[in-house]
Design a protein around this motif. Structure first.
Motif: not given
Lengths: 86, 595
Positions: B306-327
């Motif tokens: 969930s911390r990874a989601a917090f860190l990556m959310d700024a980018l991932m939100a624009r792609l319609g995904l969330d930070g967990r998706g990035f992991v």
């Protein structure tokens, strides 16, 4: 002068406008039903204290603390929560 | 058989308790009224066998999320004999709302106040006996992780099951419109039974967060963690994979070949190169999946995901995904299969499907083998790293484009509000159980599919029996010939087309297939290909290999995780189409520029 100061201190703002370290009281939640229910379940209720812990860089989400729960939410959603800074 | 349903909010340790009760002997199954599969296990409680069902974590009984609808429909159509409600004791002041909602359904309820160990550490004290009296329900403090308090709770469950089921879940929603009553009731019970210190004394989490979520340090730390995770899986995984492959070869040479030698040649080939190799392909994934989920258990249960989601959310939100998706996307660069299975942490189905559509574009280690071979054969040692790097860039770029194109089709409607739980470390037992459950899931779901696929490709490349295997006279050769008009504009010749048909099974066998097709191997194969192709053709072939269907195991996993043939076909079609378009644009563009 006193009145002026009074309005500044008590002016309502939104959660999104708070700074890290700020503590505020939730006044109301203007969210659609799905978000509203989720926030309620996470402990967001009018009158509850809320602390803004940090904001992620690049306009990322916020970390807030309500009671014993730490929650992250996006700025768009945080703007729907009206708070009173204390 | 009597049924017990496990209910509770997310992050209450529900699955940990489920695993403790069933000892990991769970199966997935379908239930009336709902479309998703649920884990359930049968155990002996007192004199009777009882079935325990792990329902998804929900925040609210009348919420709108996918999981909340699943639970509502489940309770409506399959009234359990007992609802075992799990509450995170450290968050009891807000989680009691769900308990009170469930109480209104007039079901047979036993309450577990879980994470008693953590609550004690935080200085939260609960008078369970008094709460039990106020709520008129049996309530037990326990730690599902360490097992304290478990025997007492189990005894109460056994006892409670003796009573007939009192309530029916009919008219569920109409009963549930009485929130105000719940608020006052909650306040009353909490006031008498729970003491929470004004400030939580979890300094460790705060301190760790101030580094891990630091505005500048957070992202570098995140990428370092991902890098070590990735390296860890493959440093440990590859020797085990190699060992398994060796064991399979050994068994084949010492036992199976002599045993089957009396059979006709073709049947031998089908059994050994078809079915046995298919089983070997499945087995090769086992160590990677186990290791992936051992590490994933740490990343997820520690609270870092969930911390990874917090860190990556700024980018991932624009792609319609969330930070967990990035992991998961990053983990896909190791192997797509466990990454696809790992998307299960995303509870919104739309977001999960979008992530699953993107993951197969990650350049996995199997594809890397093909690229290393081709770059070595066609590019100078100086240019080779640049070529590999450019392929990674293509992989990322196509993933981003895919997410942007499909984000409106798989629109996430669930509010993105995630809990950041305190840091915890999972026990070895939890980690091992996770790895074992995931591997079993994969084996059950994918084995048949993969073996059938491998056998089919064997038949294509060996029929008719009169033809030289994998030559132009076989079915595969004919298909390669028929497809030639499609592949000629990409600069891909017929031999490479046949290799691509093999590559559909697994990218690991592409080079082996080329060896059969050219009847050459190793350096000789490399130089033959190097003479036949120029770099534009080779790069076009690599682009196609990067983007088209990753492997049969990925397809099998896409199907078993999405349970939607339409989605699997969409993913297949999209990757094939994208591969063709990108290769076409590259090849024709390069030729036009005079290369």
């Amino acid at each position: 002068m006193r009145y002026f100061k009074f309005t500044i201190i008590m002016s309502a703002t939104t959660l999104a406008a708070l700074h890290p370290g700020d503590i505020a009281t939730i006044v109301s939640i203007h969210a659609e039903e799905a978000l509203h229910l989720r926030l309620l379940a996470l402990g967001f209720r009018s009158g509850k204290q809320i602390e803004l812990i940090r904001k992620a860089s690049f306009s990322g989400p916020l970390q807030v603390r309500v009671g014993t729960t730490d929650v992250m939410l996006r700025r768009v959603e945080a703007a729907k929560i009206e708070v009173l800074k204390s | 058989m009597k049924r017990i349903a496990l209910l509770g909010m997310p992050n209450t340790g529900k699955s940990t308790l489920f695993n403790r009760m069933t000892g990991g002997a769970a199966r997935v199954g379908n239930w009336p009224g709902i479309t998703v599969e649920l884990l359930s296990g049968k155990i002996l409680l007192g004199p009777d066998m009882v079935e325990i069902i792990d329902l998804p974590g929900i925040y609210d009984l009348h919420g709108y999320s996918d999981d909340e609808q699943v639970v509502r429909h489940f309770l409506h159509d399959n009234v359990p004999d007992l609802a075992l409600v799990i509450v995170n004791t450290t968050q009891i002041e807000r989680q009691m709302s769900l308990l009170l909602q469930l109480k209104q359904l007039d079901m047979n309820i036993v309450v577990i106040l879980n994470m008693a160990d953590e609550a004690k550490k935080f200085g939260i004290s609960v008078d369970a006996a008094k709460m039990s009296a106020l709520l008129e329900m049996p309530i037990f403090l326990l730690s599902a992780k360490y097992g304290s308090g478990y025997p007492e709770a189990l005894q109460a469950v056994t006892k409670a099951l003796r009573y007939p089921t009192p309530g029916m879940a009919e008219e569920l929603r109409s009963q549930l419109e009485q929130d105000e009553h719940i608020e006052t009731e909650m306040a009353r019970v909490l006031k008498h039974t729970v003491q929470v210190p004004a400030r939580l004394s979890d300094n460790l989490t705060d301190k760790l967060d101030s580094v891990i979520l630091h505005p500048w340090l957070g992202l570098p730390i995140f990428f370092a963690v991902m890098y070590f995770l990735f390296q860890g899986i493959f440093i440990f995984g590859q020797p085990i994979q190699a060992g398994i492959a060796e064991a399979f070869t050994w068994l084949r040479e010492t036992a199976l070949v002599p045993l089957l030698s009396s059979l006709p040649q073709a049947l031998q080939g089908l059994l050994l190169d078809g079915i046995y190799n298919g089983v070997g392909t499945v087995a090769a994934f086992v160590p990677i999946i186990v290791l992936f989920f051992l590490f994933m258990a740490i990343v997820e249960d520690s609270g870092y995901l969930s911390r990874a989601a917090f860190l990556m959310d700024a980018l991932m939100a624009r792609l319609g995904l969330d930070g967990r998706g990035f992991v998961m996307l990053l983990m896909g660069f190791g192997c797509n299969v466990p990454a696809l299975m790992g998307t299960r942490v995303m509870r919104s189905r739309a977001m999960r499907l979008l992530t699953m559509l993107v993951i197969p574009l990650s350049l996995c280690s199997a594809r890397l083998q093909v690229f290393i071979f081709f770059t070595a054969a066609l590019f100078s040692p100086k240019a080779a790293p640049l070529v590999l790097f450019s392929l990674y860039m293509f992989s990322f770029a196509t993933a981003i484009i895919t997410a942007l194109l499909f984000k409106n089709r798989f629109k996430n409607t669930e509010p993105f509000v995630l809990e950041l739980p305190p840091y915890r470390f999972p026990t070895l037992r939890q980690m091992a159980l996770r790895g074992w459950l995931e591997v079993r899931h994969f084996l059950r779901r994918a084995t048949k599919f993969i073996v059938v696929g491998v056998v089919m490709v064997w038949l294509l490349t060996h029929l008719p029996l009169s033809a030289v295997p994998a030559s132009a006279d076989t079915l595969a050769g004919m298909i390669g010939g028929a497809l030639h008009p499609f592949f000629a504009p990409l600069g891909i010749n017929e031999q490479l087309t046949i290799a691509l048909i093999f590559g559909f099974i697994a990218k690991e066998i592409v080079i082996g297939a080329l060896a059969v097709i050219y009847s050459l191997s190793g350096d000789a194969l490399g130089s033959a290909i190097g003479q036949q192709l120029d770099w534009v053709q080779a790069y076009s072939f690599m682009l196609f290999t990067l983007l088209y269907t990753p492997c049969l195991a990925t397809v099998a996993t896409l199907q078993s995780e999405s349970k939607q043939l339409k989605f699997t076909l969409l993913s297949l079609g999209w990757s094939l189409g994208l591969a063709w378009l990108v290769s076409f644009a590259f090849y024709q563009g390069a030729r036009m520029l005079g290369y």
